[in-house]
Structure formats: C-alpha cells, structure tokens
Design a protein around this motif. Structure first.
Motif, PDB file in Angstrom:
ATOM      1  N   MET A   1      48.056  54.181  41.215  1.00 47.11           N
ATOM      2  CA  MET A   1      46.691  53.788  40.858  1.00 47.11           C
ATOM      3  C   MET A   1      45.687  54.609  41.666  1.00 47.11           C
ATOM      4  O   MET A   1      45.886  54.855  42.854  1.00 47.11           O
ATOM      5  CB  MET A   1      46.483  52.296  41.153  1.00 47.11           C
ATOM      6  N   LYS A   2      44.638  55.027  41.014  1.00 51.10           N
ATOM      7  CA  LYS A   2      43.648  55.840  41.699  1.00 51.10           C
ATOM      8  C   LYS A   2      42.922  55.024  42.756  1.00 51.10           C
ATOM      9  O   LYS A   2      42.723  53.821  42.620  1.00 51.10           O
ATOM     10  CB  LYS A   2      42.635  56.383  40.687  1.00 51.10           C
ATOM     11  N   GLN A   3      42.503  55.768  43.802  1.00 48.86           N
ATOM     12  CA  GLN A   3      41.807  55.089  44.895  1.00 48.86           C
ATOM     13  C   GLN A   3      40.500  54.468  44.413  1.00 48.86           C
ATOM     14  O   GLN A   3      40.130  53.392  44.839  1.00 48.86           O
ATOM     15  CB  GLN A   3      41.544  56.088  46.023  1.00 48.86           C
ATOM     16  N   THR A   4      39.809  55.177  43.502  1.00 45.36           N
ATOM     17  CA  THR A   4      38.531  54.650  43.020  1.00 45.36           C
ATOM     18  C   THR A   4      38.736  53.344  42.276  1.00 45.36           C
ATOM     19  O   THR A   4      37.941  52.409  42.409  1.00 45.36           O
ATOM     20  CB  THR A   4      37.862  55.669  42.101  1.00 45.36           C
ATOM     21  N   ASN A   5      39.829  53.253  41.473  1.00 41.03           N
ATOM     22  CA  ASN A   5      40.111  52.017  40.755  1.00 41.03           C
ATOM     23  C   ASN A   5      40.442  50.890  41.716  1.00 41.03           C
ATOM     24  O   ASN A   5      40.050  49.741  41.511  1.00 41.03           O
ATOM     25  CB  ASN A   5      41.268  52.227  39.781  1.00 41.03           C
ATOM     26  N   THR A   6      41.200  51.225  42.766  1.00 43.07           N
ATOM     27  CA  THR A   6      41.529  50.208  43.764  1.00 43.07           C
ATOM     28  C   THR A   6      40.272  49.690  44.448  1.00 43.07           C
ATOM     29  O   THR A   6      40.095  48.484  44.635  1.00 43.07           O
ATOM     30  CB  THR A   6      42.479  50.796  44.817  1.00 43.07           C
ATOM     31  N   ARG A   7      39.391  50.605  44.810  1.00 41.64           N
ATOM     32  CA  ARG A   7      38.151  50.196  45.467  1.00 41.64           C
ATOM     33  C   ARG A   7      37.293  49.364  44.527  1.00 41.64           C
ATOM     34  O   ARG A   7      36.675  48.383  44.948  1.00 41.64           O
ATOM     35  CB  ARG A   7      37.390  51.430  45.929  1.00 41.64           C
ATOM     36  N   ALA A   8      37.238  49.754  43.258  1.00 42.80           N
ATOM     37  CA  ALA A   8      36.457  48.989  42.288  1.00 42.80           C
ATOM     38  C   ALA A   8      36.998  47.574  42.144  1.00 42.80           C
ATOM     39  O   ALA A   8      36.228  46.601  42.089  1.00 42.80           O
ATOM     40  CB  ALA A   8      36.469  49.698  40.939  1.00 42.80           C
ATOM     41  N   MET A   9      38.316  47.428  42.095  1.00 43.46           N
ATOM     42  CA  MET A   9      38.931  46.103  41.973  1.00 43.46           C
ATOM     43  C   MET A   9      38.666  45.263  43.212  1.00 43.46           C
ATOM     44  O   MET A   9      38.389  44.062  43.111  1.00 43.46           O
ATOM     45  CB  MET A   9      40.433  46.252  41.731  1.00 43.46           C
ATOM     46  N   GLU A  11      36.114  45.553  45.355  1.00 39.40           N
ATOM     47  CA  GLU A  11      34.705  45.164  45.393  1.00 39.40           C
ATOM     48  C   GLU A  11      34.393  44.090  44.351  1.00 39.40           C
ATOM     49  O   GLU A  11      33.596  43.184  44.603  1.00 39.40           O
ATOM     50  CB  GLU A  11      33.827  46.391  45.185  1.00 39.40           C
ATOM     51  N   THR A  12      35.023  44.197  43.187  1.00 37.09           N
ATOM     52  CA  THR A  12      34.827  43.171  42.153  1.00 37.09           C
ATOM     53  C   THR A  12      35.356  41.825  42.623  1.00 37.09           C
ATOM     54  O   THR A  12      34.710  40.782  42.419  1.00 37.09           O
ATOM     55  CB  THR A  12      35.540  43.582  40.853  1.00 37.09           C
ATOM     56  N   PHE A  53      30.868  48.637  32.982  1.00 45.27           N
ATOM     57  CA  PHE A  53      30.825  47.375  32.248  1.00 45.27           C
ATOM     58  C   PHE A  53      32.114  46.571  32.400  1.00 45.27           C
ATOM     59  O   PHE A  53      32.092  45.348  32.492  1.00 45.27           O
ATOM     60  CB  PHE A  53      30.554  47.690  30.773  1.00 45.27           C
ATOM     61  N   LYS A  54      33.264  47.253  32.418  1.00 38.87           N
ATOM     62  CA  LYS A  54      34.549  46.567  32.465  1.00 38.87           C
ATOM     63  C   LYS A  54      34.680  45.704  33.713  1.00 38.87           C
ATOM     64  O   LYS A  54      35.113  44.547  33.642  1.00 38.87           O
ATOM     65  CB  LYS A  54      35.682  47.593  32.417  1.00 38.87           C
ATOM     66  N   TYR A  55      34.277  46.236  34.847  1.00 37.83           N
ATOM     67  CA  TYR A  55      34.462  45.505  36.101  1.00 37.83           C
ATOM     68  C   TYR A  55      33.457  44.357  36.237  1.00 37.83           C
ATOM     69  O   TYR A  55      33.803  43.291  36.770  1.00 37.83           O
ATOM     70  CB  TYR A  55      34.338  46.468  37.285  1.00 37.83           C
ATOM     71  N   SER A  56      32.236  44.549  35.766  1.00 41.07           N
ATOM     72  CA  SER A  56      31.277  43.444  35.836  1.00 41.07           C
ATOM     73  C   SER A  56      31.705  42.311  34.904  1.00 41.07           C
ATOM     74  O   SER A  56      31.540  41.130  35.235  1.00 41.07           O
ATOM     75  CB  SER A  56      29.878  43.930  35.464  1.00 41.07           C
ATOM     76  N   THR A  57      32.288  42.663  33.750  1.00 43.30           N
ATOM     77  CA  THR A  57      32.782  41.633  32.833  1.00 43.30           C
ATOM     78  C   THR A  57      33.950  40.876  33.438  1.00 43.30           C
ATOM     79  O   THR A  57      34.024  39.639  33.350  1.00 43.30           O
ATOM     80  CB  THR A  57      33.203  42.272  31.496  1.00 43.30           C
ATOM     81  N   VAL A  58      34.868  41.608  34.070  1.00 41.47           N
ATOM     82  CA  VAL A  58      36.014  40.957  34.730  1.00 41.47           C
ATOM     83  C   VAL A  58      35.531  40.028  35.831  1.00 41.47           C
ATOM     84  O   VAL A  58      36.021  38.899  35.980  1.00 41.47           O
ATOM     85  CB  VAL A  58      36.975  42.017  35.298  1.00 41.47           C
ATOM     86  N   GLY A  59      34.554  40.474  36.624  1.00 45.16           N
ATOM     87  CA  GLY A  59      34.017  39.625  37.681  1.00 45.16           C
ATOM     88  C   GLY A  59      33.397  38.355  37.130  1.00 45.16           C
ATOM     89  O   GLY A  59      33.586  37.261  37.686  1.00 45.16           O
TER      90      GLY A  59
END
Length: 319
Positions: A1-9, A11-12, A53-59
């Motif tokens: 998994m990419k580091q940016t995706n991990t960080r996004a998850m 933070e979410t 949008f995907k991460y704000s929706t998941v949150g």
C-alpha cells in the motif's frame, strides 16, 4: 500500500475519532453541542480537501455508524446530517469550484438530508407534524384561560388576541418551513467553509480563495422578489386573491427576497467599513450588532445599494 494512502487512512480515522468524541460531548453535555456541529464538518471538509471525496465520504460513514451504535439512531442522524456538509465543502475546495457552487452544493446536500431526517423521524415516531400546530394552539388556549382565572385584569379580548397571534405564527412557520431550512442550510454552509479555511491556513493546506463577503453583490432581482412577496401578502386581500396558496407563496418570496437583500446589505456595510480602514474586530462587531438589532434596516440598506450603488460613493470618500 502506498504511503500516501496509509497517511490518508490514518488522518481519516483520526478525524472520525474526533467526530465521535465531539458527538459524545454534544449528547452528554448539550451546552457544548456547537463543537460537534461546527468542528466536525469542517474537519471532514479538510480531509476531503487534502485527500479527496472518497476519504471524506468514508469518514462521514464511520462517524454515522459509530454514533448509531454508541448514541442511538436519533443522535446519529443529527451528527451525520451536519457532517454531510463537510463532504460537499471538501469537494468544493479540492476541485476549486467557484464561490456560488461551493456554497450551493453543500447547502443542497444539507437540505436533502434534513428532509430525509424528517421522513425517518415521522416513520419511527409516528408523530404527524401537521398536528403539532394544533397542539401548540390548544396549549396556548389553556394558558390564556389559566391566566384569566388567576389574573382578573386580563380580559377575554386580550386572551383571544394572544391565541390568535400564536395561530398566525404557527401558520406562517408552516408556510415557510422549507424556505427557513434552505436559508439555514446556506448560512451553516458558509460558516463551515470559513472554519475549514481557518483550519487550512493553520495546517498549511492550499485551499482556493473563497470570495470575501465584502465583495459579494447579490442580483438586483432579489429586491423584486422581496417587493413581489410584500405585495402578495398585503395586497392580495384587496383584489380577492388571498387564497392559502397565494399567501404561502408570497410569504416564501418575502423570506427569500429579504434574505438576498440582507446579504447584500451586510456585504455593502462590511465593504464600506473596510474602505474606511476600520479595524477588523471592530468592523465585524459593528456589522453583527447592526444585523442583530436592525435586521430589517439591513435589507433596506441592501436594496438602496443595489439601485444607488452606495458602495462606490462611500468608497471614494474612504480613500
């Protein structure tokens, strides 16, 4: 998994946890409920601005589901309702929508969410909203009768006038109910956008500039809508057109026109004070005080500026 995706998850998840904590505070300490209704949507908006949008929706979904499990479906609907605005705010910030679209889209989301909550609440509780007005009027009648029984100075005419005023207010609220929700959604969306911009500056997140309210100029047809509504409310009885539908539409036009003109007046007053180099804290304090105590005068000032362009006249002197 990419580091940016991990960080996004991460933070979410962090923002979701903050939302749950604030929801708990609003449930057990209602006096601090404004924290949940103001901070959580703005935080979700920051997630949407930064990661999409995907991460704000998941949150939002996580906050809604955990709130349902911890605090019940009623409280979770209230939390999810306001958090949904943050999804629209984040999308507008990230996609650099123009000011009107950034304000309009989240407002529509909130309006639809409120409408859904009303339907769900009715289906769960079985309370017919149309009967609430009758219940309030009956309660007012009982209060008037008790007041006459305990205070001989109160006349029957005064008691009847009190009940009639309550009935008129209930009728007006019923006629403009959805317009009030729409206006409230727009105001709340604007506040959420401003809080998200403040968060963005503190977190050094690049967010497209939102047009300052001092530069807002509302369409001149807003004054026409306001005038048309006033004519419909006060003039329709003279031409025998005072049907319930005409009165209801006229009241909504009055509210919409008054809102448009008041926004224009608010912006014009703030702009004039800016041109005169009034300190920001003093400026906003005076503008909000004027709005609070002279709200109708603010709409009139907005109409005057629409037709007479008072801003340019005062601005020349300000320089």
């Amino acid at each position: 998994m990419k580091q940016t995706n991990t960080r996004a998850m991460v933070e979410t998840a962090f923002v979701s946890a903050i939302g749950i904590v604030l929801a708990a505070i609003s449930v057990y300490l209602p006096i601090f409920s404004f924290l949940s209704f103001l901070v959580t949507p703005a935080a979700v908006g920051i997630i949407g601005t930064k990661w999409g949008f995907k991460y704000s929706t998941v949150g939002t979904i996580v906050i809604f589901l955990l709130s349902t499990m911890l605090f019940g479906i009623v409280n979770s609907f209230a939390v999810g309702l306001f958090t949904l605005v943050g999804v629209g705010v984040g999308a507008g910030n990230r996609l650099a929508w123009p000011t009107i679209k950034r304000l309009f889209v989240p407002s529509v989301l909130m309006f639809l969410a409120i409408f859904l909550v009303i339907i769900v609440s009715y289906s769960m509780s079985g309370i017919d909203l149309s009967t609430l007005g009758t219940m309030v009027v009956e309660q007012a009648q009982m209060m008037a009768n008790d007041a006459m029984a305990t205070n001989s100075s109160i006349t029957q005419e005064q008691a009847d006038q009190f009940v009639e005023n309550i009935q008129n207010n209930i009728d007006t609220l019923g006629d403009i109910f959805y317009m009030v929700i729409a206006v409230g959604a727009i105001v709340y969306t604007y506040i959420t956008i401003q809080i998200s911009l403040w968060f963005g500056r503190r977190l050094r997140i690049s967010i497209p500039a939102f047009l300052p309210i001092e530069q807002w100029k509302m369409p001149i047809w807003g004054a026409g809508v306001f005038a048309l509504g006033i004519i419909g409310v006060h003039g329709s009885p003279y031409v025998h057109l005072d049907t319930p539908w005409v009165i209801a539409i006229s009241k909504n036009l009055v509210l919409l026109g008054n809102f448009i003109c008041s926004i224009h007046g608010f912006a014009a007053l703030a702009d004039i004070m800016t041109r005169y180099r009034v300190a920001p804290k003093i400026k906003w304090g005076l503008v909000f005080a004027y709005t609070l105590f002279f709200s109708q005068a603010l709409a009139i000032f907005g109409i005057m500026d629409m037709f007479l362009d008072l801003r340019s006249r005062f601005n020349q002197r300000g320089y």
